[in-house]
Design a protein around this motif. Structure first.
Motif, short mmCIF file in Angstrom:
data_model
loop_
_atom_site.label_atom_id
_atom_site.label_comp_id
_atom_site.label_asym_id
_atom_site.label_seq_id
_atom_site.Cartn_x
_atom_site.Cartn_y
_atom_site.Cartn_z
N VAL A 16 0.84 -1.20 0.00
CA VAL A 16 0.00 0.00 0.00
C VAL A 16 0.87 1.25 0.00
N ARG A 17 1.95 1.22 0.77
CA ARG A 17 2.82 2.39 0.88
C ARG A 17 3.54 2.72 -0.42
N ARG A 18 3.59 1.79 -1.34
CA ARG A 18 4.17 2.08 -2.65
C ARG A 18 3.29 3.03 -3.45
N SER A 19 2.01 3.14 -3.08
CA SER A 19 1.08 3.98 -3.85
C SER A 19 0.34 5.00 -3.00
N PHE A 20 0.31 4.83 -1.68
CA PHE A 20 -0.52 5.70 -0.82
C PHE A 20 0.22 5.98 0.48
N ASP A 21 0.34 7.26 0.83
CA ASP A 21 1.07 7.62 2.05
C ASP A 21 0.15 8.13 3.15
N GLY A 22 -1.17 7.93 2.99
CA GLY A 22 -2.13 8.37 3.99
C GLY A 22 -2.36 7.34 5.08
N GLU A 23 -3.43 7.54 5.83
CA GLU A 23 -3.73 6.69 6.98
C GLU A 23 -4.34 5.37 6.52
N VAL A 24 -3.80 4.25 7.01
CA VAL A 24 -4.20 2.92 6.57
C VAL A 24 -4.52 2.05 7.78
N PHE A 25 -5.64 1.30 7.67
CA PHE A 25 -5.97 0.26 8.64
C PHE A 25 -6.03 -1.07 7.90
N LEU A 26 -5.36 -2.08 8.42
CA LEU A 26 -5.50 -3.44 7.93
C LEU A 26 -6.56 -4.10 8.79
N ALA A 27 -7.70 -4.38 8.21
CA ALA A 27 -8.87 -4.80 8.99
C ALA A 27 -8.66 -6.15 9.66
N ARG A 28 -9.14 -6.23 10.89
CA ARG A 28 -9.27 -7.49 11.61
C ARG A 28 -10.68 -7.59 12.16
N ASP A 29 -11.15 -8.80 12.36
CA ASP A 29 -12.49 -9.00 12.87
C ASP A 29 -12.67 -8.27 14.21
N LEU A 30 -13.82 -7.60 14.34
CA LEU A 30 -14.26 -6.89 15.54
C LEU A 30 -13.50 -5.58 15.79
N MET A 31 -12.69 -5.17 14.83
CA MET A 31 -12.05 -3.86 14.92
C MET A 31 -13.09 -2.76 14.69
N ARG A 32 -12.88 -1.61 15.34
CA ARG A 32 -13.72 -0.43 15.10
C ARG A 32 -12.84 0.69 14.55
N VAL A 33 -13.31 1.30 13.49
CA VAL A 33 -12.55 2.38 12.84
C VAL A 33 -13.45 3.62 12.77
N PRO A 34 -13.11 4.69 13.48
CA PRO A 34 -13.94 5.88 13.41
C PRO A 34 -13.78 6.60 12.07
N VAL A 35 -14.83 7.24 11.63
CA VAL A 35 -14.72 8.14 10.48
C VAL A 35 -13.90 9.34 10.92
N PRO A 36 -12.94 9.80 10.14
CA PRO A 36 -12.11 10.94 10.56
C PRO A 36 -12.95 12.16 10.90
N ARG A 37 -12.44 12.97 11.82
CA ARG A 37 -13.12 14.22 12.16
C ARG A 37 -13.21 15.10 10.92
N ARG A 38 -14.22 15.94 10.93
CA ARG A 38 -14.45 16.82 9.79
C ARG A 38 -13.23 17.72 9.51
N ARG A 39 -13.02 17.99 8.25
CA ARG A 39 -12.07 19.04 7.90
C ARG A 39 -12.65 20.38 8.28
N ARG A 40 -11.84 21.26 8.80
CA ARG A 40 -12.35 22.59 9.17
C ARG A 40 -12.14 23.57 8.02
#
Length: 299
Positions: free
Chosen positions: A275-299
């Protein structure tokens, strides 16, 4: 603003493993629960995640391969058993209506009238805040996008300059004008937040359109690049391609999932490296029962 988060119920692809259940993803979004691709075992995963049948307002199927839909009977029967009162909208490819009916009535149970069927067809379809786009897979498959309407951000210094305060601020927002001062003079446009869900597909224009500018992208990364030919043959993405989509679409937070059973947790660093070869942003590798919040709004 209500809580917005992704609850991950399963992360495997065609075959579940000891550590990964079949697919299942609940997006909590302003009091609505969007259940995407409930695969086999989803009802039990919901219990482990603390998700109830009453948390489900939408059931969204990308396509009718088993790992994306075999959990439907249990989920619907649980909705009936728990006497959920609110409407539950079921969105699925219209071409798979026969499969939907078989899943919907797979066993004897006390039925429920709250399920509202919304089959989608064509290249672009919308149902309320949900947009579906046709993807590239051996069977008809759709990706989904949940979009908040755009709004405005009030500028305190402009309000003060025009002497607008207290109840007049609310009136300005409701009516668009107060004492000859327009809303546009005291605010700037604020794009609505968005989340996209992209499962089994090759790279195609619809993938980039669904992901365009989203705050949260949940996307399959079934294979590593060493299996590029296999991915293309079976209509899937590699981790590198998922990162490429996120980079070109300007995604804020990327969640990779739908991993082939050939990979284990020990392979996660390799997925991240690709992924880092193409994207330098925030990455989560999903696992069962993980919770991922939607990022806070841009101001």
């Amino acid at each position: 603003m209500s809580s917005r988060e992704l609850v991950i119920l399963g992360t495997s692809s065609a075959v579940p493993t000891r550590h990964r259940n079949h697919n299942g993803y609940l997006l909590r979004w302003d009091g609505q629960g969007y259940l995407f691709d409930p695969g086999e075992g989803t009802q039990r995963q919901m219990l482990h995640a603390g998700v109830s049948a009453s948390d489900v307002h939408w059931i969204c199927l990308t396509h009718f391969h088993g790992d994306h839909c075999l959990g439907v009977p249990g989920v619907i029967q649980r909705i009936a058993r728990d006497r959920v009162r609110h409407p539950v909208r079921a969105v699925f490819p219209a071409s798979g209506a026969d499969y939907w009916r078989r899943l919907r009535h797979a066993a004897v149970f006390a039925d429920t009238a709250v399920i509202e069927e919304h089959p989608v067809s064509g290249e672009l379809a919308s149902t309320g805040p949900l947009t579906a786009r046709r993807l590239s897979h051996p069977v008809e498959s759709y990706g989904y996008r949940v979009q908040e309407p755009p709004g405005v951000r009030m500028l305190p210094e402009r309000l003060a300059a025009h002497g607008i305060r207290g109840p007049e601020v609310g009136e300005l927002q409701r009516t668009g004008s107060v004492r000859g001062v327009t809303l546009a003079r005291c605010s700037v446009p604020k794009p609505g937040q968005a989340a996209a869900f992209v499962m089994d597909t090759r790279l195609c224009d619809a993938v980039f359109e669904l992901a365009d500018g989203v705050d949260l992208l949940v996307i399959e990364a079934t294979f590593l690049s060493g299996e590029q030919a296999l991915a293309k043959e079976y209509g899937h993405l590699t981790a590198f391609e998922a990162g490429l989509v996120a980079a070109q679409a300007g995604v804020r937070r990327l969640v990779l999932t739908h991993f082939s059973e050939r990979y284990t947790f020990a392979d996660e660093p390799v997925f991240l490296e690709e992924v880092r070869r193409s994207f330098d942003g925030e990455v989560f590798l999903a696992r069962d029962l993980m919770r991922v919040p939607v990022p806070r709004r841009r101001r």
